[in-house]
Design a protein around this motif. Structure first.
Motif, PDB file in Angstrom:
ATOM      1  N   MET A 178       7.485-139.466  36.804  1.00 17.53           N
ATOM      2  CA  MET A 178       7.486-139.913  38.201  1.00 17.53           C
ATOM      3  C   MET A 178       8.228-141.221  38.418  1.00 17.53           C
ATOM      4  N   THR A 179       9.226-141.484  37.569  1.00 21.38           N
ATOM      5  CA  THR A 179      10.139-142.592  37.816  1.00 21.38           C
ATOM      6  C   THR A 179      11.317-142.051  38.627  1.00 21.38           C
ATOM      7  N   SER A 180      12.047-142.928  39.299  1.00 23.11           N
ATOM      8  CA  SER A 180      13.076-142.494  40.236  1.00 23.11           C
ATOM      9  C   SER A 180      14.384-142.117  39.554  1.00 23.11           C
ATOM     10  N   ILE A 181      14.986-141.020  40.053  1.00 21.04           N
ATOM     11  CA  ILE A 181      16.321-140.589  39.648  1.00 21.04           C
ATOM     12  C   ILE A 181      17.035-140.105  40.914  1.00 21.04           C
ATOM     13  N   ALA A 182      18.300-139.745  40.789  1.00 24.46           N
ATOM     14  CA  ALA A 182      19.031-139.182  41.925  1.00 24.46           C
ATOM     15  C   ALA A 182      18.446-137.809  42.257  1.00 24.46           C
ATOM     16  N   PRO A 183      18.144-137.536  43.517  1.00 24.54           N
ATOM     17  CA  PRO A 183      17.555-136.252  43.884  1.00 24.54           C
ATOM     18  C   PRO A 183      18.504-135.090  43.605  1.00 24.54           C
ATOM     19  N   CYS A 184      17.918-133.939  43.337  1.00 25.74           N
ATOM     20  CA  CYS A 184      18.665-132.696  43.127  1.00 25.74           C
ATOM     21  C   CYS A 184      18.512-131.861  44.399  1.00 25.74           C
ATOM     22  N   ASN A 185      19.627-131.579  45.086  1.00 20.75           N
ATOM     23  CA  ASN A 185      19.528-130.783  46.310  1.00 20.75           C
ATOM     24  C   ASN A 185      19.574-129.293  45.994  1.00 20.75           C
ATOM     25  N   PHE A 186      19.581-128.451  47.040  1.00 22.78           N
ATOM     26  CA  PHE A 186      19.508-127.009  46.823  1.00 22.78           C
ATOM     27  C   PHE A 186      20.744-126.480  46.094  1.00 22.78           C
ATOM     28  N   SER A 187      21.892-127.084  46.341  1.00 21.54           N
ATOM     29  CA  SER A 187      23.110-126.681  45.623  1.00 21.54           C
ATOM     30  C   SER A 187      22.992-127.006  44.146  1.00 21.54           C
ATOM     31  N   CYS A 188      22.393-128.161  43.860  1.00 24.81           N
ATOM     32  CA  CYS A 188      22.145-128.567  42.477  1.00 24.81           C
ATOM     33  C   CYS A 188      21.230-127.559  41.780  1.00 24.81           C
ATOM     34  N   PHE A 189      20.215-127.104  42.502  1.00 29.70           N
ATOM     35  CA  PHE A 189      19.290-126.093  41.975  1.00 29.70           C
ATOM     36  C   PHE A 189      20.040-124.798  41.654  1.00 29.70           C
ATOM     37  N   GLN A 190      20.911-124.369  42.543  1.00 34.96           N
ATOM     38  CA  GLN A 190      21.691-123.150  42.314  1.00 34.96           C
ATOM     39  C   GLN A 190      22.576-123.284  41.074  1.00 34.96           C
ATOM     40  N   ASP A 191      23.123-124.484  40.869  1.00 37.39           N
ATOM     41  CA  ASP A 191      24.013-124.713  39.727  1.00 37.39           C
ATOM     42  C   ASP A 191      23.307-124.455  38.397  1.00 37.39           C
ATOM     43  N   GLN A 192      21.990-124.607  38.371  1.00 38.23           N
ATOM     44  CA  GLN A 192      21.253-124.390  37.127  1.00 38.23           C
ATOM     45  C   GLN A 192      21.109-122.908  36.780  1.00 38.23           C
ATOM     46  N   PHE A 193      21.624-122.058  37.671  1.00 37.60           N
ATOM     47  CA  PHE A 193      21.633-120.618  37.406  1.00 37.60           C
ATOM     48  C   PHE A 193      23.055-120.069  37.481  1.00 37.60           C
ATOM     49  N   ALA A 194      24.039-120.964  37.323  1.00 42.00           N
ATOM     50  CA  ALA A 194      25.447-120.578  37.438  1.00 42.00           C
ATOM     51  C   ALA A 194      25.846-119.584  36.340  1.00 42.00           C
ATOM     52  N   GLU A 195      25.429-119.848  35.113  1.00 41.28           N
ATOM     53  CA  GLU A 195      25.776-118.952  34.014  1.00 41.28           C
ATOM     54  C   GLU A 195      25.082-117.603  34.169  1.00 41.28           C
TER      55      GLU A 195
END
Length: 426
Positions: A178-195
């Motif tokens: 729960m420390t801060s990082i750059a948020p992952c948007n919906f496009s970022c989420f889709q990229d994790q299923f690109a392959e």
């Protein structure tokens, strides 16, 4: 004068009665029906607006099988005013409710669609199933066995080829701690299923049907709602009106959710050791303090406010709140019907993995042979905690303490699911 007033009133009343009789005689049957409908509408309007903050008890609308039909989902008053697009303000997460739901393709088993990107149409996909939870209940082992099927693809750039942490943390800009990082948007989420998307597009049956699927196995998605203040619809509120289930319902048309639940007392000890716990004695001290923090909070706030609070969670030494399954289950059942969930127990999976895997593959509509599923069931379990074995079992007094704390939630869960096995009496 008084007599004149009484006489006048009597005359008026008599005239009114005669007039009423005359009007009544002229009213047709259809007009009576219309009059009844108007009265019913007025009564409904009064009841509907009597209290804008009416509290609903989900037990009153749960069917005997333990789930809510589409027509009987909880219609919570606070939720009504915030289910639409409001836009993301500063330091808020992306407003998914402003996004139009993708138009999923009928010749793909996995939810996929074509979207224009840099002047070209590209295939995009999101998970066919979510192994929602819960942490330290065998999700890694179950996810591995699901991925053993030739038609199931892993995510890329995610933990253990199974966990994206998008819905529970990354979309809010939080890490596991729960420390801060750059948020992952919906496009970022889709990229994790690109392959996986590429394989899905390239593979099809002779009839042109793309039958390969992918999934997300982030076990915190079920019960980690600590990022709720960053959902735009919750801005400035003391308690959330939109949570992960609402957002998922906006994105998916027919999601498949798998839960594997473990006795919450055992789950917490395993989780504590995974998170760097020192000893059984230290665990007892941590649990004693955490129970006091949660119960003190619940004296002045709702159970939900205490379990979903990031401030409270940061004061805890354990993730004790994750084991209050029924509280989170109720949130999901406000949005999705019971049949959207396949709910297993860790203890059953350990005792008879073949029977549990048969349920999973049938639920996911995956083909298999008896010989194949037997071979998958016989693979040794993944991620057995060696550290917990070295540190020994929890103290008996700690077990008694935790069993007492979790008892109300276990009973509630057994009631919701209409299944006494979730009392974990044996």
């Amino acid at each position: 004068m008084v007599e004149e007033q009484l006489t006048t009133k009597k005359t008026d009343d008599t005239g009114a009665c005669i007039l009423f009789q005359q009007v009544t005689m002229k009213v047709t049957q259809g007009q009576w029906v219309l009059l009844v409908l108007v009265v019913c509408a007025l009564l409904w309007f009064v009841a509907e607006h009597e209290s804008e903050m009416a509290i609903y008890d989900i037990k009153n609308i749960i069917s005997p099988r333990g789930y809510l039909s589409e027509a009987k989902k909880v219609d919570n008053k606070p939720e009504k005013h915030s289910t639409g697009c409001v836009g993301a303000g500063a330091h808020m997460a992306e407003d998914l409710l402003c996004m139009e739901r993708p138009k999923y393709l009928p010749n793909f088993k996995n939810p996929c669609w074509y979207a224009e990107e840099n002047g070209k149409f590209r295939l995009k996909c999101v998970p066919y199933y979510h192994l929602l939870g819960v942490c330290k209940s065998g999700t890694t082992d179950l996810a591995f066995r699901i991925r053993a099927h030739e038609d199931v693809l892993p995510c890329n750039d995610c933990l253990g080829e199974k966990e994206t942490f998008y819905w529970c943390r990354r979309r809010y800009g939080y890490t596991n701690r729960m420390t801060s990082i750059a948020p992952c948007n919906f496009s970022c989420f889709q990229d994790q299923f690109a392959e996986a998307t590429q394989r899905i597009e390239e593979t099809s049956t002779e009839a042109g049907y793309h039958n390969m699927i992918t999934g997300d196995g982030s076990p915190s998605d079920f019960s980690d709602f600590r990022g709720w203040p960053k959902i735009p619809q919750n801005a400035g509120l003391e308690k959330p009106v939109v949570l992960t289930p609402h957002l998922m319902r906006h994105v998916y048309t027919d999601p498949k959710f798998i839960l594997i639940l473990r006795n919450p007392t055992d789950r917490l000890y395993s989780d504590y050791m995974m998170m760097g716990g020192l000893s059984a004695a230290d665990f007892h001290e941590a649990v004693t303090g955490d129970i006091q923090i949660e119960e003190n909070c619940m004296k002045n706030h709702t159970v939900e406010q205490c379990l979903y609070s990031l401030d409270i969670a940061r004061r805890l030494r354990t993730r004790i709140f994750l084991g209050c399954y029924s509280v989170f289950m109720r949130e999901w059942l406000k949005v999705f019907p019971r049949e959207q969930f396949l709910i297993l127990r860790t203890e059953d999976h350990d005792q008879d993995p073949k029977a549990q895997l048969t349920k999973v593959f049938n639920y996911l509509n995956l083909n298999y042979t008896e010989e194949w599923i037997t071979s998958i069931a016989n693979i040794p379990h993944k991620r057995v905690s060696k550290k917990k074995i070295l540190k020994g079992s929890m103290l008996e007094k700690t077990r008694v303490l935790l069993d007492r704390f979790y008892s109300r939630y276990k009973k509630d869960m057994a009631d919701i699911l209409q299944d006494k096995r979730f009392l974990w009496l044996t």
